[in-house]
Scaffold this motif. Structure first.
Motif, mmCIF file in Angstrom:
data_model
loop_
_atom_site.group_PDB
_atom_site.id
_atom_site.type_symbol
_atom_site.label_atom_id
_atom_site.label_comp_id
_atom_site.label_asym_id
_atom_site.label_seq_id
_atom_site.Cartn_x
_atom_site.Cartn_y
_atom_site.Cartn_z
ATOM 1 N N MET A 154 -12.242 40.407 -19.742
ATOM 2 C CA MET A 154 -11.562 40.342 -18.537
ATOM 3 C C MET A 154 -10.620 41.366 -18.161
ATOM 4 O O MET A 154 -10.047 42.158 -19.042
ATOM 5 C CB MET A 154 -10.415 39.150 -19.289
ATOM 6 N N ALA A 155 -10.459 41.701 -16.943
ATOM 7 C CA ALA A 155 -9.698 42.890 -16.471
ATOM 8 C C ALA A 155 -7.976 42.768 -16.679
ATOM 9 O O ALA A 155 -7.751 41.608 -16.660
ATOM 10 C CB ALA A 155 -9.916 42.722 -15.013
ATOM 11 N N PRO A 156 -7.379 43.727 -17.099
ATOM 12 C CA PRO A 156 -6.035 43.775 -17.292
ATOM 13 C C PRO A 156 -5.381 43.517 -16.087
ATOM 14 O O PRO A 156 -5.762 43.661 -14.846
ATOM 15 C CB PRO A 156 -5.642 45.217 -17.636
ATOM 16 N N LEU A 157 -4.256 42.511 -16.364
ATOM 17 C CA LEU A 157 -3.585 42.209 -15.178
ATOM 18 C C LEU A 157 -2.642 43.387 -14.519
ATOM 19 O O LEU A 157 -2.095 44.043 -15.250
ATOM 20 C CB LEU A 157 -2.431 41.204 -15.614
ATOM 21 N N ASN A 158 -2.353 43.315 -13.169
ATOM 22 C CA ASN A 158 -1.668 44.216 -12.593
ATOM 23 C C ASN A 158 0.094 43.722 -12.642
ATOM 24 O O ASN A 158 0.056 42.689 -12.946
ATOM 25 C CB ASN A 158 -1.994 44.457 -11.048
ATOM 26 N N ASP A 159 0.765 44.698 -12.313
ATOM 27 C CA ASP A 159 2.138 44.135 -12.224
ATOM 28 C C ASP A 159 2.454 42.790 -11.511
ATOM 29 O O ASP A 159 3.431 42.106 -12.183
ATOM 30 C CB ASP A 159 3.071 45.244 -11.591
ATOM 31 N N ALA A 160 1.867 42.523 -10.222
ATOM 32 C CA ALA A 160 2.223 41.425 -9.594
ATOM 33 C C ALA A 160 1.689 40.159 -10.348
ATOM 34 O O ALA A 160 2.271 39.250 -10.318
ATOM 35 C CB ALA A 160 1.598 41.676 -8.185
ATOM 36 N N GLU A 161 0.458 40.488 -10.923
ATOM 37 C CA GLU A 161 -0.223 39.159 -11.551
ATOM 38 C C GLU A 161 0.642 38.573 -12.877
ATOM 39 O O GLU A 161 1.184 37.455 -13.205
ATOM 40 C CB GLU A 161 -1.381 39.698 -11.890
ATOM 41 N N ILE A 162 1.237 39.818 -13.460
ATOM 42 C CA ILE A 162 2.166 39.790 -14.760
ATOM 43 C C ILE A 162 3.335 39.113 -14.302
ATOM 44 O O ILE A 162 3.598 38.128 -14.976
ATOM 45 C CB ILE A 162 2.357 41.017 -15.344
ATOM 46 N N GLU A 163 3.930 39.456 -13.347
ATOM 47 C CA GLU A 163 5.253 38.863 -12.734
ATOM 48 C C GLU A 163 4.938 37.341 -12.472
ATOM 49 O O GLU A 163 5.495 36.359 -12.790
ATOM 50 C CB GLU A 163 5.805 39.511 -11.679
ATOM 51 N N HIS A 164 3.937 37.124 -11.710
ATOM 52 C CA HIS A 164 3.375 35.625 -11.203
ATOM 53 C C HIS A 164 3.151 34.863 -12.314
ATOM 54 O O HIS A 164 3.825 33.567 -12.720
ATOM 55 C CB HIS A 164 2.492 35.628 -10.475
ATOM 56 N N LEU A 165 2.682 35.415 -13.699
ATOM 57 C CA LEU A 165 2.232 34.537 -14.722
ATOM 58 C C LEU A 165 3.552 34.230 -15.466
ATOM 59 O O LEU A 165 3.855 33.101 -16.012
ATOM 60 C CB LEU A 165 1.116 35.100 -15.370
ATOM 61 N N ARG A 224 6.535 34.062 -14.322
ATOM 62 C CA ARG A 224 7.505 33.244 -13.702
ATOM 63 C C ARG A 224 6.909 31.968 -13.924
ATOM 64 O O ARG A 224 7.806 30.837 -14.097
ATOM 65 C CB ARG A 224 7.547 33.749 -12.190
ATOM 66 N N ARG A 225 5.652 31.592 -13.740
ATOM 67 C CA ARG A 225 4.948 30.374 -13.756
ATOM 68 C C ARG A 225 5.155 29.862 -15.202
ATOM 69 O O ARG A 225 5.555 28.676 -15.328
ATOM 70 C CB ARG A 225 3.762 30.515 -13.662
ATOM 71 N N ARG A 226 5.061 30.361 -16.348
ATOM 72 C CA ARG A 226 5.250 30.100 -17.737
ATOM 73 C C ARG A 226 6.889 29.835 -17.916
ATOM 74 O O ARG A 226 7.035 28.877 -18.562
ATOM 75 C CB ARG A 226 5.007 31.063 -18.575
ATOM 76 N N ALA A 227 7.625 30.574 -17.463
ATOM 77 C CA ALA A 227 8.979 30.409 -17.454
ATOM 78 C C ALA A 227 9.464 28.870 -16.841
ATOM 79 O O ALA A 227 10.148 28.276 -17.353
ATOM 80 C CB ALA A 227 9.888 31.460 -17.014
ATOM 81 N N SER A 228 8.857 29.067 -15.543
ATOM 82 C CA SER A 228 9.271 27.791 -14.892
ATOM 83 C C SER A 228 8.875 26.445 -15.742
ATOM 84 O O SER A 228 9.510 25.385 -15.711
ATOM 85 C CB SER A 228 8.608 27.714 -13.527
ATOM 86 N N ALA A 229 7.589 26.454 -16.037
ATOM 87 C CA ALA A 229 7.101 25.264 -16.815
ATOM 88 C C ALA A 229 7.851 24.949 -18.253
ATOM 89 O O ALA A 229 8.282 23.897 -18.383
ATOM 90 C CB ALA A 229 5.385 25.733 -17.459
ATOM 91 N N ARG A 230 8.437 26.060 -18.935
ATOM 92 C CA ARG A 230 9.304 25.843 -20.050
ATOM 93 C C ARG A 230 10.621 25.246 -19.748
ATOM 94 O O ARG A 230 11.203 24.377 -20.323
ATOM 95 C CB ARG A 230 9.461 27.223 -20.736
ATOM 96 N N ILE A 231 11.079 25.831 -18.358
ATOM 97 C CA ILE A 231 12.335 25.259 -17.993
ATOM 98 C C ILE A 231 12.217 23.768 -17.578
ATOM 99 O O ILE A 231 13.016 22.921 -18.035
ATOM 100 C CB ILE A 231 12.872 26.160 -16.952
ATOM 101 N N GLY A 232 11.083 23.279 -17.074
ATOM 102 C CA GLY A 232 10.955 21.959 -16.966
ATOM 103 C C GLY A 232 10.821 21.191 -17.961
ATOM 104 O O GLY A 232 11.315 19.947 -17.976
#
Length: 97
Positions: free
Chosen positions: A1-12, A14-22
């Motif tokens: 699996m290719a390493p994630l770039n900065d934008a992909e890390i930021e997106h992931l 935020r998505r994880r944090a949003s799910a946990r907040i929910g």
């Protein structure tokens, strides 16, 4: 699996944090409603029922929500292992040699 770039890390992230907040919001509403249920029962001189069908069903839903967020959530290690295993299986089927 290719390493994630900065934008992909930021997106992931935020998505994880949003799910946990929910999930936290869901748990807080569950607690508030059930505490209100107890308060109303006590104010009417009754003992609150320790477990009702609605409370059990809601607790089950909250538990499933927690599993979907914390175990099977986007980018979790469990999910990534399953994806890697499936990817390897599919690539082996595609490549006859």
């Amino acid at each position: 699996m290719a390493p994630l770039n900065d934008a992909e890390i930021e997106h992931l992230a935020r998505r994880r944090a949003s799910a946990r907040i929910g999930w936290i919001a869901h748990a807080c509403v569950f607690l508030a409603v059930n505490l209100l249920h107890v308060a109303v029962a006590v104010s009417h001189g009754r003992m609150p029922s320790p477990v009702g069908i609605g409370m059990l069903a809601w607790a089950f839903g909250l538990a499933l929500h927690g599993v979907s967020v914390f175990v099977f959530g986007a980018g979790s290690s469990f999910t990534e292992r399953l994806v890697a295993r499936e990817r390897a299986r599919l690539q082996a089927q595609r490549d006859p040699w």
